[in-house]
Design a protein around this motif. Structure first.
Motif, PDB file in Angstrom:
ATOM      1  N   ARG A  29     -22.362 -59.874  10.490  1.00 19.23           N
ATOM      2  CA  ARG A  29     -22.489 -61.196   9.875  1.00 19.23           C
ATOM      3  C   ARG A  29     -23.867 -61.790  10.132  1.00 19.23           C
ATOM      4  O   ARG A  29     -24.486 -62.391   9.240  1.00 19.23           O
ATOM      5  CB  ARG A  29     -21.404 -62.130  10.404  1.00 19.23           C
ATOM      6  N   GLN A  30     -24.374 -61.632  11.347  1.00 19.33           N
ATOM      7  CA  GLN A  30     -25.698 -62.157  11.672  1.00 19.33           C
ATOM      8  C   GLN A  30     -26.784 -61.448  10.864  1.00 19.33           C
ATOM      9  O   GLN A  30     -27.708 -62.096  10.358  1.00 19.33           O
ATOM     10  CB  GLN A  30     -25.968 -62.015  13.168  1.00 19.33           C
ATOM     11  N   LEU A  31     -26.657 -60.126  10.753  1.00 16.26           N
ATOM     12  CA  LEU A  31     -27.629 -59.374   9.951  1.00 16.26           C
ATOM     13  C   LEU A  31     -27.568 -59.784   8.487  1.00 16.26           C
ATOM     14  O   LEU A  31     -28.612 -59.950   7.838  1.00 16.26           O
ATOM     15  CB  LEU A  31     -27.382 -57.874  10.091  1.00 16.26           C
ATOM     16  N   ASN A  32     -26.367 -59.950   7.960  1.00 12.34           N
ATOM     17  CA  ASN A  32     -26.225 -60.385   6.564  1.00 12.34           C
ATOM     18  C   ASN A  32     -26.830 -61.761   6.354  1.00 12.34           C
ATOM     19  O   ASN A  32     -27.484 -62.016   5.345  1.00 12.34           O
ATOM     20  CB  ASN A  32     -24.758 -60.392   6.139  1.00 12.34           C
ATOM     21  N   ARG A  33     -26.625 -62.636   7.294  1.00  8.45           N
ATOM     22  CA  ARG A  33     -27.167 -63.992   7.156  1.00  8.45           C
ATOM     23  C   ARG A  33     -28.697 -63.976   7.220  1.00  8.45           C
ATOM     24  O   ARG A  33     -29.367 -64.683   6.484  1.00  8.45           O
ATOM     25  CB  ARG A  33     -26.605 -64.876   8.263  1.00  8.45           C
ATOM     26  N   ALA A  38     -28.293 -56.425   2.360  1.00  4.74           N
ATOM     27  CA  ALA A  38     -28.895 -55.103   2.559  1.00  4.74           C
ATOM     28  C   ALA A  38     -28.395 -54.440   3.832  1.00  4.74           C
ATOM     29  O   ALA A  38     -28.442 -53.233   3.970  1.00  4.74           O
ATOM     30  CB  ALA A  38     -30.405 -55.217   2.589  1.00  4.74           C
ATOM     31  N   SER A  39     -27.876 -55.225   4.764  1.00  4.59           N
ATOM     32  CA  SER A  39     -27.404 -54.644   6.021  1.00  4.59           C
ATOM     33  C   SER A  39     -26.074 -53.909   5.859  1.00  4.59           C
ATOM     34  O   SER A  39     -25.617 -53.274   6.798  1.00  4.59           O
ATOM     35  CB  SER A  39     -27.293 -55.709   7.101  1.00  4.59           C
ATOM     36  N   ASP A  40     -25.467 -53.957   4.659  1.00  6.96           N
ATOM     37  CA  ASP A  40     -24.217 -53.229   4.433  1.00  6.96           C
ATOM     38  C   ASP A  40     -24.379 -51.745   4.720  1.00  6.96           C
ATOM     39  O   ASP A  40     -23.443 -51.086   5.161  1.00  6.96           O
ATOM     40  CB  ASP A  40     -23.720 -53.420   2.998  1.00  6.96           C
ATOM     41  N   THR A  43     -23.496 -51.051   8.356  1.00  8.59           N
ATOM     42  CA  THR A  43     -22.208 -51.490   8.886  1.00  8.59           C
ATOM     43  C   THR A  43     -21.476 -50.374   9.619  1.00  8.59           C
ATOM     44  O   THR A  43     -21.002 -50.573  10.742  1.00  8.59           O
ATOM     45  CB  THR A  43     -21.326 -52.069   7.765  1.00  8.59           C
ATOM     46  N   ASP A  44     -21.367 -49.204   9.018  1.00  8.87           N
ATOM     47  CA  ASP A  44     -20.648 -48.099   9.660  1.00  8.87           C
ATOM     48  C   ASP A  44     -21.292 -47.703  10.978  1.00  8.87           C
ATOM     49  O   ASP A  44     -20.599 -47.452  11.965  1.00  8.87           O
ATOM     50  CB  ASP A  44     -20.571 -46.883   8.730  1.00  8.87           C
ATOM     51  N   ARG A  45     -22.600 -47.652  10.986  1.00  9.96           N
ATOM     52  CA  ARG A  45     -23.299 -47.276  12.218  1.00  9.96           C
ATOM     53  C   ARG A  45     -23.078 -48.312  13.312  1.00  9.96           C
ATOM     54  O   ARG A  45     -22.896 -47.959  14.480  1.00  9.96           O
ATOM     55  CB  ARG A  45     -24.786 -47.100  11.946  1.00  9.96           C
ATOM     56  N   ILE A  46     -23.100 -49.570  12.945  1.00 10.41           N
ATOM     57  CA  ILE A  46     -22.882 -50.638  13.926  1.00 10.41           C
ATOM     58  C   ILE A  46     -21.462 -50.563  14.470  1.00 10.41           C
ATOM     59  O   ILE A  46     -21.240 -50.686  15.678  1.00 10.41           O
ATOM     60  CB  ILE A  46     -23.168 -52.020  13.304  1.00 10.41           C
ATOM     61  N   GLN A  47     -20.491 -50.339  13.609  1.00 11.03           N
ATOM     62  CA  GLN A  47     -19.093 -50.301  14.037  1.00 11.03           C
ATOM     63  C   GLN A  47     -18.790 -49.125  14.954  1.00 11.03           C
ATOM     64  O   GLN A  47     -17.804 -49.148  15.667  1.00 11.03           O
ATOM     65  CB  GLN A  47     -18.174 -50.272  12.819  1.00 11.03           C
ATOM     66  N   GLN A  48     -19.627 -48.116  14.973  1.00  8.50           N
ATOM     67  CA  GLN A  48     -19.412 -46.951  15.825  1.00  8.50           C
ATOM     68  C   GLN A  48     -20.029 -47.116  17.219  1.00  8.50           C
ATOM     69  O   GLN A  48     -19.781 -46.297  18.097  1.00  8.50           O
ATOM     70  CB  GLN A  48     -19.982 -45.706  15.155  1.00  8.50           C
ATOM     71  N   LEU A  49     -20.794 -48.175  17.429  1.00  8.55           N
ATOM     72  CA  LEU A  49     -21.446 -48.381  18.717  1.00  8.55           C
ATOM     73  C   LEU A  49     -20.456 -48.853  19.778  1.00  8.55           C
ATOM     74  O   LEU A  49     -19.498 -49.566  19.485  1.00  8.55           O
ATOM     75  CB  LEU A  49     -22.560 -49.422  18.582  1.00  8.55           C
ATOM     76  N   LEU A  67     -35.180 -55.508   8.147  1.00  9.15           N
ATOM     77  CA  LEU A  67     -34.234 -54.419   8.379  1.00  9.15           C
ATOM     78  C   LEU A  67     -34.928 -53.161   8.878  1.00  9.15           C
ATOM     79  O   LEU A  67     -34.298 -52.292   9.478  1.00  9.15           O
ATOM     80  CB  LEU A  67     -33.435 -54.120   7.108  1.00  9.15           C
ATOM     81  N   ALA A  68     -36.220 -53.071   8.669  1.00  8.75           N
ATOM     82  CA  ALA A  68     -36.976 -51.936   9.203  1.00  8.75           C
ATOM     83  C   ALA A  68     -36.889 -51.916  10.725  1.00  8.75           C
ATOM     84  O   ALA A  68     -36.829 -50.845  11.333  1.00  8.75           O
ATOM     85  CB  ALA A  68     -38.426 -52.005   8.749  1.00  8.75           C
ATOM     86  N   ASP A  69     -36.845 -53.095  11.342  1.00 16.83           N
ATOM     87  CA  ASP A  69     -36.691 -53.166  12.794  1.00 16.83           C
ATOM     88  C   ASP A  69     -35.344 -52.588  13.229  1.00 16.83           C
ATOM     89  O   ASP A  69     -35.249 -51.950  14.276  1.00 16.83           O
ATOM     90  CB  ASP A  69     -36.811 -54.615  13.278  1.00 16.83           C
ATOM     91  N   LEU A  70     -34.312 -52.811  12.432  1.00 14.79           N
ATOM     92  CA  LEU A  70     -33.001 -52.249  12.740  1.00 14.79           C
ATOM     93  C   LEU A  70     -33.040 -50.733  12.628  1.00 14.79           C
ATOM     94  O   LEU A  70     -32.473 -50.027  13.468  1.00 14.79           O
ATOM     95  CB  LEU A  70     -31.934 -52.837  11.809  1.00 14.79           C
ATOM     96  N   GLU A  71     -33.716 -50.224  11.625  1.00 14.23           N
ATOM     97  CA  GLU A  71     -33.858 -48.774  11.472  1.00 14.23           C
ATOM     98  C   GLU A  71     -34.565 -48.176  12.691  1.00 14.23           C
ATOM     99  O   GLU A  71     -34.158 -47.140  13.208  1.00 14.23           O
ATOM    100  CB  GLU A  71     -34.621 -48.448  10.192  1.00 14.23           C
ATOM    101  N   VAL A  72     -35.616 -48.843  13.149  1.00 17.37           N
ATOM    102  CA  VAL A  72     -36.343 -48.374  14.330  1.00 17.37           C
ATOM    103  C   VAL A  72     -35.430 -48.419  15.547  1.00 17.37           C
ATOM    104  O   VAL A  72     -35.401 -47.470  16.351  1.00 17.37           O
ATOM    105  CB  VAL A  72     -37.619 -49.223  14.561  1.00 17.37           C
TER     106      VAL A  72
END
Length: 77
Positions: A29-33, A38-40, A43-49, A67-72
């Motif tokens: 939700r924070q990423l979407n906001r 684009a953070s969809d 989602t799967d990767r985050i839910q597996q952490l 979102l590039a920071d999230l990829e990094v």
């Protein structure tokens, strides 16, 4: 009434799983906001952490500018 150790272990595992799901939902939700839908794709990767990683991501998110920071972050963790 005393619960068996196996039953207690199952209860604790379910509690940890529920906590992780809730924390993952909040991060998505924070990423979407912050970055839009684009953070969809993450989602799967985050839910597996695990919870510890979710907490680290939550702190790192404060410094993200795109979102590039999230990829990094995913590539380094």
């Amino acid at each position: 009434m005393q619960l068996s150790p196996l039953y207690l272990e199952k209860i604790q595992a379910a509690e940890r799983a529920g906590e992780a799901r809730g924390e993952a939902r909040m991060l998505v939700r924070q990423l979407n906001r912050r970055f839009g839908d684009a953070s969809d794709r993450f989602t799967d990767r985050i839910q597996q952490l695990e919870i510890a990683r979710l907490e680290e991501l939550g702190e790192a998110l404060l410094d993200f500018t795109s979102l590039a920071d999230l990829e990094v972050w995913f590539s380094q963790n």
